[in-house]
Structures are given as structure tokens and as C-alpha cells.
Design a protein around this motif. Structure first.
Motif, PDB file in Angstrom:
ATOM      1  N   LEU A 214      -2.651  10.604  -5.841  1.00  0.00           N
ATOM      2  CA  LEU A 214      -1.895   9.606  -6.092  1.00  0.00           C
ATOM      3  C   LEU A 214      -1.858   8.562  -4.859  1.00  0.00           C
ATOM      4  N   VAL A 215      -2.619   8.941  -4.050  1.00  0.00           N
ATOM      5  CA  VAL A 215      -2.863   8.054  -2.828  1.00  0.00           C
ATOM      6  C   VAL A 215      -3.448   6.647  -3.107  1.00  0.00           C
ATOM      7  N   VAL A 216      -4.396   6.573  -3.966  1.00  0.00           N
ATOM      8  CA  VAL A 216      -5.081   5.317  -3.771  1.00  0.00           C
ATOM      9  C   VAL A 216      -4.121   4.628  -4.959  1.00  0.00           C
ATOM     10  N   PRO A 217      -3.727   5.094  -5.977  1.00  0.00           N
ATOM     11  CA  PRO A 217      -3.029   4.085  -6.886  1.00  0.00           C
ATOM     12  C   PRO A 217      -1.487   3.648  -6.005  1.00  0.00           C
ATOM     13  N   MET A 218      -0.878   4.621  -5.214  1.00  0.00           N
ATOM     14  CA  MET A 218       0.269   3.941  -4.511  1.00  0.00           C
ATOM     15  C   MET A 218      -0.035   3.176  -3.344  1.00  0.00           C
ATOM     16  N   ALA A 219      -1.157   3.210  -2.695  1.00  0.00           N
ATOM     17  CA  ALA A 219      -1.615   2.127  -2.044  1.00  0.00           C
ATOM     18  C   ALA A 219      -1.876   0.842  -2.481  1.00  0.00           C
ATOM     19  N   THR A 220      -2.353   1.006  -3.668  1.00  0.00           N
ATOM     20  CA  THR A 220      -2.501  -0.354  -4.515  1.00  0.00           C
ATOM     21  C   THR A 220      -1.342  -0.736  -5.017  1.00  0.00           C
ATOM     22  N   ALA A 221      -0.575  -0.064  -5.301  1.00  0.00           N
ATOM     23  CA  ALA A 221       0.914  -0.519  -5.687  1.00  0.00           C
ATOM     24  C   ALA A 221       1.666  -1.208  -4.436  1.00  0.00           C
ATOM     25  N   ALA A 222       1.546  -0.622  -3.374  1.00  0.00           N
ATOM     26  CA  ALA A 222       2.080  -1.264  -2.008  1.00  0.00           C
ATOM     27  C   ALA A 222       1.507  -2.402  -1.869  1.00  0.00           C
ATOM     28  N   ILE A 223       0.330  -2.552  -1.622  1.00  0.00           N
ATOM     29  CA  ILE A 223      -0.396  -4.006  -1.802  1.00  0.00           C
ATOM     30  C   ILE A 223       0.046  -5.061  -2.388  1.00  0.00           C
ATOM     31  N   ALA A 224       0.035  -4.541  -3.747  1.00  0.00           N
ATOM     32  CA  ALA A 224       0.530  -5.469  -4.951  1.00  0.00           C
ATOM     33  C   ALA A 224       1.843  -6.045  -4.718  1.00  0.00           C
ATOM     34  N   SER A 225       2.640  -5.161  -4.226  1.00  0.00           N
ATOM     35  CA  SER A 225       4.050  -5.535  -4.040  1.00  0.00           C
ATOM     36  C   SER A 225       4.192  -6.412  -2.943  1.00  0.00           C
ATOM     37  N   GLY A 226       3.433  -6.757  -2.167  1.00  0.00           N
ATOM     38  CA  GLY A 226       3.427  -7.605  -1.236  1.00  0.00           C
ATOM     39  C   GLY A 226       3.868  -7.215   0.318  1.00  0.00           C
ATOM     40  N   LEU A 227       3.681  -5.808   0.334  1.00  0.00           N
ATOM     41  CA  LEU A 227       3.910  -5.069   1.760  1.00  0.00           C
ATOM     42  C   LEU A 227       2.781  -5.675   2.677  1.00  0.00           C
ATOM     43  N   ASP A 228       3.004  -5.339   3.844  1.00  0.00           N
ATOM     44  CA  ASP A 228       2.036  -6.057   4.852  1.00  0.00           C
ATOM     45  C   ASP A 228       0.949  -5.117   5.420  1.00  0.00           C
ATOM     46  N   GLY A 229       0.784  -3.973   4.445  1.00  0.00           N
ATOM     47  CA  GLY A 229      -0.496  -3.043   4.757  1.00  0.00           C
ATOM     48  C   GLY A 229       0.148  -1.594   4.300  1.00  0.00           C
ATOM     49  N   VAL A 230      -1.045  -0.713   4.592  1.00  0.00           N
ATOM     50  CA  VAL A 230      -0.834   0.621   4.315  1.00  0.00           C
ATOM     51  C   VAL A 230      -1.629   1.482   5.227  1.00  0.00           C
ATOM     52  N   ILE A 231      -1.204   2.669   5.397  1.00  0.00           N
ATOM     53  CA  ILE A 231      -1.656   3.768   6.437  1.00  0.00           C
ATOM     54  C   ILE A 231      -1.851   4.990   5.439  1.00  0.00           C
ATOM     55  N   LEU A 232      -3.406   5.332   5.665  1.00  0.00           N
ATOM     56  CA  LEU A 232      -3.687   6.288   4.919  1.00  0.00           C
ATOM     57  C   LEU A 232      -4.470   7.533   5.594  1.00  0.00           C
ATOM     58  N   GLU A 233      -4.360   8.712   5.057  1.00  0.00           N
ATOM     59  CA  GLU A 233      -4.940   9.761   5.961  1.00  0.00           C
ATOM     60  C   GLU A 233      -6.415   9.984   5.017  1.00  0.00           C
ATOM     61  N   VAL A 234      -7.509   9.910   5.853  1.00  0.00           N
ATOM     62  CA  VAL A 234      -8.802   9.872   5.350  1.00  0.00           C
ATOM     63  C   VAL A 234      -9.558  10.819   6.316  1.00  0.00           C
ATOM     64  N   HIS A 235     -10.395  11.702   5.790  1.00  0.00           N
ATOM     65  CA  HIS A 235     -11.249  12.860   6.518  1.00  0.00           C
ATOM     66  C   HIS A 235     -12.629  12.638   5.770  1.00  0.00           C
ATOM     67  N   PRO A 236     -13.586  13.020   6.577  1.00  0.00           N
ATOM     68  CA  PRO A 236     -14.894  13.055   5.916  1.00  0.00           C
ATOM     69  C   PRO A 236     -15.011  14.303   4.908  1.00  0.00           C
ATOM     70  N   ASP A 237     -14.432  15.256   5.243  1.00  0.00           N
ATOM     71  CA  ASP A 237     -14.153  16.504   4.324  1.00  0.00           C
ATOM     72  C   ASP A 237     -12.881  17.069   4.349  1.00  0.00           C
TER      73      ASP A 237
END
Ligand code: PEP
Ligand code: MN
Length: 359
Positions: A214-237
Motif C-alpha cells: 500500500l505504500v507506493v499508491p498511498m505515497a502517490t495519493a499524498a503527492i497528488a493531493s498537493g502535500l509537500d512530500g513523503v517519507i518512505l521506508e526503503v531497504h535493499p532487502d
């Protein structure tokens, strides 16, 4: 809120919050912060930083002091983690945001990181808020999972009241009756916070959903809504993450998301590069002004000693010394031309303070 609050001043007109030399929250382009939940090793944070930087992330995240539900769960690497974050930041140029959990760690975290994070669990730790306000660093203030908008904005007020206006709000999900997702991302609340304050507001879909898919679609929604950015948890594995594995996306998924969102990869971000040049020009201008002020005093000293403004020997020596020290990006010819112009401006400045006959 009936009181007069700093946090509601200029409501609806987002003020910019600057982090490091390039990052501008609230300047129109969403800021993407990416990195692991926890800093686990020097190699892990560095590999992640390099991948997210190349994909076009603007800032690096990573927890060194971790607020864990159980005292027996991995608590983070502490000061060692901060050092690894610094190494990764230097290697990639990405400014760092990291959580500070304890008032006594504020100076250390402020020294190592570019932005302090106040986590959801600390949102009403008022002494921590005040200390972050006095830290001299911009602050990312997460909304408590059980906090109302008013409570969140009052928490920000504690930071602002210390004279620190560099605050970015972060919606990271609130508790609801639904256990399927870790929390409920309150996009409406985040947008309301943006309208009721002049602070930039970002979203954290990782902690809000607790579910990788759900992370990517919700990040996309946040950006589309006009918020000023996103913070995401990302790991190589992601599956091997020591904390929050279920909500962590891979560096590959992050890169794919950035492509989908048409976020320029690092090497093509003209706006970012131009902002950096503008910043450097400001510094050069400031230094030149200081040089001119010093030069005026030298002009007075020359007058005192009855010396002419023009001192060819001294000018030659300056040019030769600097040309000898020119680096590969700056040729000797460029050094010659730039300092010839500086010395000429300097002489003109001094001429104003020295009588004609002495020139
Ligand atoms: C985090 O960002 O690592 C974190 C612990 O977030 P939150 O405070 O939102 O739970
Ligand atoms: Mn986490």
C-alpha cells in the motif's frame, strides 16, 4: 484554537523550510525522503543511500535511536548509527533526517543530522519539543497516532515558540477501529493542517499503512493531493530489515515509483543543480563583500603610511599564489581573470578613501 498562535500565522500560505543546501519543503516540488527504518550497518545505509539518491530522492532517512514497543526489540545503533548516516550523506550529498528520542541527545543528533525528527510517540514530550526548537536545526514533527489536529499543531507551537520556524509536519497515520492496516492515513487531516498553518506538511505512508503493497499508491495519493512530500521506508532487502520489514519497500520498487511519478533522477534534476549554484553564488557574494570591507581598511592604512593604492608587486604575488593553488575545476586562466577583476574592484574601492595624488 482561540489563542493567538505562531503556528496559525499566515495560514494557508506555505512558508519554505530549507534543509541542507538544496532541499526546499513548501517550494512547489514535493520532497521525497527515503531510507531504512533503522540504520543497521555502515554498508546497509550506504547502499540504500546510493540507490535512493540515484533514483532521485532528495533526503535520506534512517533511525539511530529507535522507539520500539518492546524494550527487547532492536533499539538502534545510537551514536554509531549517526556516524554511518553521516558517511552515507557525505557519499551521496543527501541531507539526513533522523529521530531524536531523548533531550540529552539533541546536541549530538543536531551535530550529525541536517534535520531532527520528533517521532509520533514523542509528539507531546514537551521538553524534547523545546530542546528541538533550540537546536538550530529544522524539525520534522510526526503526528501522534492518537493526536487530534489541535494537539499536533500545539506540539508544533512548542518548537516555534523557541524561535525555530523551520518545522515540517508529518502525517503518519492515526489509530482507528481497523486492524488490517497499521494505522489510517489521515490525508484530509494533513491537508487541513496545511490550510490551518503556514508549515509544509508531508505524509509517511510506510508507518500509516504498515503494508508494503500500500505504500507506493498511498505515497502517490499524498503527492497528488498537493502535500509537500513523503517519507518512505526503503531497504535493499526489505525482508531482512531489523525493524518495520512488513512496510518497507525495496530500492527497486522505490526507483520504479520515482519513474512513475516523473520525479527526475538525480543526474537530470536541473532545478536542484541550479538551486545549489544559487546558494554558492550567495556565499561568494557575501565573502566578496567582506573582502571589500577589509580592503577599505587597507586603503586607510595605505593612506596613513603615504603609500599608493596600486601595489603591482603585491597583486602579482596574490595572483601567483592563487593560480598555483587552482584545482582541476578552476583553471589558472580562470583564477587570473576572476582575481584581476576582484583586485580592480578593490582598487576602485580604495581610491575612494585615498587622496588622488597618492594613487
Ligand atoms: C520512524 O519514522 O522511524 C518512526 C518510528 O516513525 P513514527 O514515529 O511515525 O512511528
Ligand atoms: Mn519504522
Amino acid at each position: 484554537m482561540a489563542e493567538e498562535l505562531l503556528v496559525t500565522e499566515g495560514a494557508g500560505q506555505t512558508r519554505q523550510v530549507n534543509v541542507g543546501s538544496f532541499v526546499r519543503f513548501g517550494a512547489g516540488t514535493p520532497v521525497v525522503i527515503a531510507g531504512p527504518c533503522s540504520v543497521e550497518s555502515e554498508r546497509q545505509i550506504r547502499t540504500t543511500a546510493e540507490a535512493v539518491a540515484e533514483a532521485g530522492a532528495h533526503m535520506l532517512r534512517g533511525g539511530a535511536f529507535k522507539p520500539r514497543t518492546s524494550p527487547y526489540a532492536f533499539q538502534g545503533l545510537g551514536a554509531e548509527g549517526l556516524r554511518y548516516l553521516q558517511v552515507a550523506s557525505r557519499a551521496t550529498g543527501l541531507p539526513v533526517v533522523t529521530e531524536v528520542l531523548d533531550v540529552q541527545d539533541v546536541p549530538l543528533v543536531a551535530e550529525s543530522a541536517d534535520m531532527l525528527q520528533i517521532g509520533a510517540r514523542s509528539m507531546q514530550n514537551f521538553s524534547l519539543l523545546r530542546a528541538a526548537g533550540r537546536s538550530g536545526r529544522p524539525v520534522l514533527l510526526k503526528r501522534g497516532a492518537g493526536a487530534t489536529l489541535d494537539e499536533w499543531l500545539h506540539a508544533a507551537e512548542y518548537i516555534l515558540a523557541e524561535g525555530n520556524r523551520q518545522v515540517v509536519l508529518c502525517e503518519r497515520g492515526i489509530k482507528s477501529f481497523e486492524p488490517y492496516t497499521r494505522a489510517t492515513m489521515d490525508l484530509g487531516g494533513a491537508l487541513a493542517a496545511r490550510l490551518r498553518t503556514s508549515l509544509p506538511v508531508i505524509a509517511d505512508p510506510s508507518h500509516a499503512t504498515g503494508r508494503r503493497e500500500l505504500v507506493v499508491p498511498m505515497a502517490t495519493a499524498a503527492i497528488a493531493s498537493g502535500l509537500d512530500g513523503v517519507i518512505l521506508e526503503v531497504h535493499p532487502d526489505p525482508d531482512s530489515s531489523l525493524s518495520d520489514a512488513a512496510q518497507t519497500i525495496s530500492t527497486a520498487a522505490f526507483t520504479e515509483m520515482m519513474r512513475h511519478l516523473h520525479m527526475p533522477p538525480r543526474s537530470a534534476d536541473l532545478a536542484l543543480l541550479r538551486a545549489a549554484v544559487d546558494e554558492l553564488d550567495e556565499s561568494i557574494l557575501r565573502l566578496l563583500d567582506q573582502r571589500m570591507a577589509l580592503s577599505a581598511r587597507i586603503g586607510e592604512a595605505k593612506e596613513h603610511h603615504g603609500l599608493p593604492v596600486r601595489q603591482p608587486g603585491r597583486e602579482q604575488a596574490i595572483l601567483q599564489r592563487l593560480q598555483a593553488r587552482s584545482r582541476h575545476h578552476l583553471t589558472q586562466a580562470a583564477v587570473h581573470d576572476i582575481w584581476t577583476a576582484i583586485l580592480s574592484a578593490s582598487r576602485d574601492g580604495q581610491a575612494g578613501t585615498v587622496p588622488k595624488e597618492a594613487q
